[in-house]
Design a protein around this motif. Structure first.
Motif, PDB file in Angstrom:
ATOM      1  N   GLN A   1       0.681  -1.043  -0.004  1.00 39.88           N
ATOM      2  CA  GLN A   1       0.084  -0.089  -0.029  1.00 39.88           C
ATOM      3  C   GLN A   1       0.856   1.367   0.168  1.00 39.88           C
ATOM      4  O   GLN A   1       0.334   2.258  -0.480  1.00 39.88           O
ATOM      5  CB  GLN A   1      -0.768  -0.159   1.288  1.00 39.88           C
ATOM      6  CG  GLN A   1      -1.933  -0.925   1.141  1.00 39.88           C
ATOM      7  CD  GLN A   1      -2.994  -0.812   2.237  1.00 39.88           C
ATOM      8  OE1 GLN A   1      -2.606  -1.078   3.254  1.00 39.88           O
ATOM      9  NE2 GLN A   1      -4.244  -0.723   2.029  1.00 39.88           N
ATOM     10  N   LYS A   2       2.189   1.125   0.384  1.00 43.16           N
ATOM     11  CA  LYS A   2       2.960   2.340   0.266  1.00 43.16           C
ATOM     12  C   LYS A   2       3.813   2.473  -0.873  1.00 43.16           C
ATOM     13  O   LYS A   2       4.595   3.422  -0.945  1.00 43.16           O
ATOM     14  CB  LYS A   2       4.300   2.075   1.295  1.00 43.16           C
ATOM     15  CG  LYS A   2       3.767   2.241   2.948  1.00 43.16           C
ATOM     16  CD  LYS A   2       4.672   1.860   3.686  1.00 43.16           C
ATOM     17  CE  LYS A   2       4.367   1.935   5.354  1.00 43.16           C
ATOM     18  NZ  LYS A   2       3.655   3.369   5.616  1.00 43.16           N
TER      19      LYS A   2
ATOM     20  N   GLU B   1       3.632  -2.579  -9.772  1.00 38.99           N
ATOM     21  CA  GLU B   1       2.579  -3.460  -9.588  1.00 38.99           C
ATOM     22  C   GLU B   1       3.208  -4.857 -10.049  1.00 38.99           C
ATOM     23  O   GLU B   1       2.859  -5.872  -9.244  1.00 38.99           O
ATOM     24  CB  GLU B   1       1.370  -3.154 -10.329  1.00 38.99           C
ATOM     25  CG  GLU B   1       0.417  -4.358 -10.244  1.00 38.99           C
ATOM     26  CD  GLU B   1      -0.993  -3.689 -10.835  1.00 38.99           C
ATOM     27  OE1 GLU B   1      -1.776  -4.576 -11.623  1.00 38.99           O
ATOM     28  OE2 GLU B   1      -1.554  -2.593 -10.714  1.00 38.99           O
ATOM     29  N   LYS B   2       3.746  -5.090 -11.151  1.00 41.20           N
ATOM     30  CA  LYS B   2       4.264  -6.277 -11.420  1.00 41.20           C
ATOM     31  C   LYS B   2       5.298  -6.859 -10.455  1.00 41.20           C
ATOM     32  O   LYS B   2       5.139  -8.067 -10.150  1.00 41.20           O
ATOM     33  CB  LYS B   2       5.096  -6.402 -12.906  1.00 41.20           C
ATOM     34  CG  LYS B   2       5.659  -7.329 -13.160  1.00 41.20           C
ATOM     35  CD  LYS B   2       6.377  -7.502 -14.741  1.00 41.20           C
ATOM     36  CE  LYS B   2       6.934  -8.356 -15.312  1.00 41.20           C
ATOM     37  NZ  LYS B   2       7.832  -8.304 -16.451  1.00 41.20           N
ATOM     38  N   GLN B   3       6.160  -6.057  -9.922  1.00 42.03           N
ATOM     39  CA  GLN B   3       6.834  -6.419  -8.793  1.00 42.03           C
ATOM     40  C   GLN B   3       6.133  -7.006  -7.582  1.00 42.03           C
ATOM     41  O   GLN B   3       6.278  -7.896  -6.782  1.00 42.03           O
ATOM     42  CB  GLN B   3       7.600  -5.625  -8.288  1.00 42.03           C
ATOM     43  CG  GLN B   3       8.778  -5.136  -9.388  1.00 42.03           C
ATOM     44  CD  GLN B   3      10.060  -4.120  -9.024  1.00 42.03           C
ATOM     45  OE1 GLN B   3      10.844  -4.789  -8.179  1.00 42.03           O
ATOM     46  NE2 GLN B   3       9.789  -2.653  -9.304  1.00 42.03           N
ATOM     47  N   GLN B   4       5.055  -6.310  -7.225  1.00 43.16           N
ATOM     48  CA  GLN B   4       4.113  -6.542  -5.976  1.00 43.16           C
ATOM     49  C   GLN B   4       3.377  -7.904  -6.296  1.00 43.16           C
ATOM     50  O   GLN B   4       3.176  -8.738  -5.162  1.00 43.16           O
ATOM     51  CB  GLN B   4       3.205  -5.422  -5.885  1.00 43.16           C
ATOM     52  CG  GLN B   4       3.820  -4.180  -5.268  1.00 43.16           C
ATOM     53  CD  GLN B   4       2.686  -3.271  -5.135  1.00 43.16           C
ATOM     54  OE1 GLN B   4       1.784  -3.032  -5.786  1.00 43.16           O
ATOM     55  NE2 GLN B   4       3.253  -2.097  -4.460  1.00 43.16           N
ATOM     56  N   VAL B   5       2.898  -7.997  -7.468  1.00 45.55           N
ATOM     57  CA  VAL B   5       2.111  -9.474  -7.947  1.00 45.55           C
ATOM     58  C   VAL B   5       3.015 -10.453  -7.496  1.00 45.55           C
ATOM     59  O   VAL B   5       2.898 -11.490  -7.038  1.00 45.55           O
ATOM     60  CB  VAL B   5       1.615  -9.403  -9.172  1.00 45.55           C
ATOM     61  CG1 VAL B   5       1.348 -10.751  -9.765  1.00 45.55           C
ATOM     62  CG2 VAL B   5       0.449  -8.345  -9.336  1.00 45.55           C
TER      63      VAL B   5
ATOM     64  N   ARG C   1      -5.537 -10.057   1.854  1.00 44.70           N
ATOM     65  CA  ARG C   1      -6.414  -9.564   1.172  1.00 44.70           C
ATOM     66  C   ARG C   1      -7.316  -8.471   1.786  1.00 44.70           C
ATOM     67  O   ARG C   1      -7.745  -7.418   1.412  1.00 44.70           O
ATOM     68  CB  ARG C   1      -7.530 -10.684   0.784  1.00 44.70           C
ATOM     69  CG  ARG C   1      -6.959 -11.645  -0.386  1.00 44.70           C
ATOM     70  CD  ARG C   1      -7.534 -12.866  -0.666  1.00 44.70           C
ATOM     71  NE  ARG C   1      -8.797 -12.421  -1.412  1.00 44.70           N
ATOM     72  CZ  ARG C   1      -9.558 -13.424  -1.930  1.00 44.70           C
ATOM     73  NH1 ARG C   1      -9.544 -14.673  -1.670  1.00 44.70           N
ATOM     74  NH2 ARG C   1     -10.791 -13.038  -2.679  1.00 44.70           N
ATOM     75  N   GLU C   2      -7.669  -8.864   3.044  1.00 44.65           N
ATOM     76  CA  GLU C   2      -8.650  -7.922   3.984  1.00 44.65           C
ATOM     77  C   GLU C   2      -7.985  -6.808   4.456  1.00 44.65           C
ATOM     78  O   GLU C   2      -8.473  -5.609   4.832  1.00 44.65           O
ATOM     79  CB  GLU C   2      -9.098  -8.636   5.063  1.00 44.65           C
ATOM     80  CG  GLU C   2     -10.195  -9.921   4.773  1.00 44.65           C
ATOM     81  CD  GLU C   2     -10.377 -10.847   5.909  1.00 44.65           C
ATOM     82  OE1 GLU C   2      -9.972 -10.279   6.990  1.00 44.65           O
ATOM     83  OE2 GLU C   2     -11.387 -11.649   5.752  1.00 44.65           O
ATOM     84  N   ALA C   3      -6.453  -6.761   4.249  1.00 48.92           N
ATOM     85  CA  ALA C   3      -5.689  -5.678   4.887  1.00 48.92           C
ATOM     86  C   ALA C   3      -5.298  -4.565   3.678  1.00 48.92           C
ATOM     87  O   ALA C   3      -4.491  -3.895   3.850  1.00 48.92           O
ATOM     88  CB  ALA C   3      -4.436  -6.118   5.499  1.00 48.92           C
ATOM     89  N   GLY C   4      -6.288  -4.735   2.407  1.00 51.82           N
ATOM     90  CA  GLY C   4      -5.993  -3.932   1.392  1.00 51.82           C
ATOM     91  C   GLY C   4      -5.286  -4.439   0.336  1.00 51.82           C
ATOM     92  O   GLY C   4      -4.858  -3.693  -1.022  1.00 51.82           O
ATOM     93  N   GLY C   5      -4.939  -5.842   0.188  1.00 53.06           N
ATOM     94  CA  GLY C   5      -4.280  -6.497  -0.924  1.00 53.06           C
ATOM     95  C   GLY C   5      -5.121  -7.229  -1.875  1.00 53.06           C
ATOM     96  O   GLY C   5      -4.910  -7.948  -2.761  1.00 53.06           O
TER      97      GLY C   5
END
Length: 238
Positions: free
Chosen positions: A121-122, A156-160, A189-193
């Motif tokens: 999220q950061k 985003e690709k790195q986060q995935v 998922r519930e924490a913003g993912g």
């Protein structure tokens, strides 16, 4: 300028541990870790180059990530050939090996997942958030050994990739126990993912055919191959 009190202790530890890669020491009731430039010998001089540059890059990375609010170990001292960070507890995979009760282990796993979601999220990525690179101490999660380049163009690709590596690591260390792994993924998922989980699901869809090949190896394959089956199954059955 007068040196901070801890610097005098660091100087003593350096003098007493010349050449040692990593050592711990106590100061005012807290634990710290001293890491020195890697001393290469023999063929390793050819395989690894510029260890001093690698250490300086690690220092710069810790400083940059701390400025961005990332949960990384506090850098308390550094020099040309060393760095010192505050202790941030044991890696999550070590907690799974300890004789802590199952409820505590489940909470640590959820905390690690929430920590990864908050990191994402950061607008940051880790690069390889295996459980051995996520530390836990008294409810606080910290990440070590970042490998991501943090470029905005492909973050985003790195986060995935982070999430896929994380889930793979859950099954690598826990084994085929979805009842333990799934709550951690739900916590992410519930924490913003959720959006990144959905993006991961789309990305891995094209690889689902692999499960037909590796299904027979889900219990006898290597420690890195077995989790692939359960990783794919997680997204296929979601």
């Amino acid at each position: 300028m007068t040196k901070p009190a801890i610097q005098a202790v660091v100087d003593q530890v350096l003098a007493a541990n010349k050449g040692k890669r990593v050592v711990s020491f106590e100061y005012e009731g807290k634990t710290y870790w001293l890491k020195q430039t890697e001393q290469l010998t023999g063929a390793m001089r050819l395989l690894k180059s510029q260890p001093g540059q690698s250490l300086q890059l690690e220092i710069a990375t810790l400083q940059s990530l701390a400025q961005k609010g990332a949960p990384v170990p506090e850098l308390v001292a550094f020099g040309d050939n060393y760095l010192v960070v505050a202790d941030v507890g044991s890696p999550v995979n070590h907690w799974l090996d300890k004789r802590s009760d199952s409820d505590m282990q489940a909470q640590i796993l959820k905390d690690s997942a929430i920590g990864l979601a908050k990191l994402h999220q950061k607008g940051l990525a880790h690069g390889r958030p295996a459980l051995r690179d996520i530390c836990w101490k008294e409810g606080e999660v910290s990440f070590i050994d970042f490998e991501a380049n943090q470029k905005d163009t492909d973050i985003e690709k790195q986060q995935v990739r982070d999430l896929l590596v994380y889930i793979h690591s859950l099954y690598r260390y826990i084994g085929p126990h979805p009842e333990l792994v799934e709550p951690a993924i739900c916590a992410y998922r519930e924490a913003g993912g959720e959006s990144l989980w959905q993006a991961s699901r789309v990305r891995i869809r094209r690889w689902q055919w692999l499960n037909y090949l590796i299904a027979p190896l889900k219990t006898i394959g290597g420690k890195d191959l077995r989790p692939v089956y359960w990783l794919l199954k997680h997204f296929a059955s979601a």
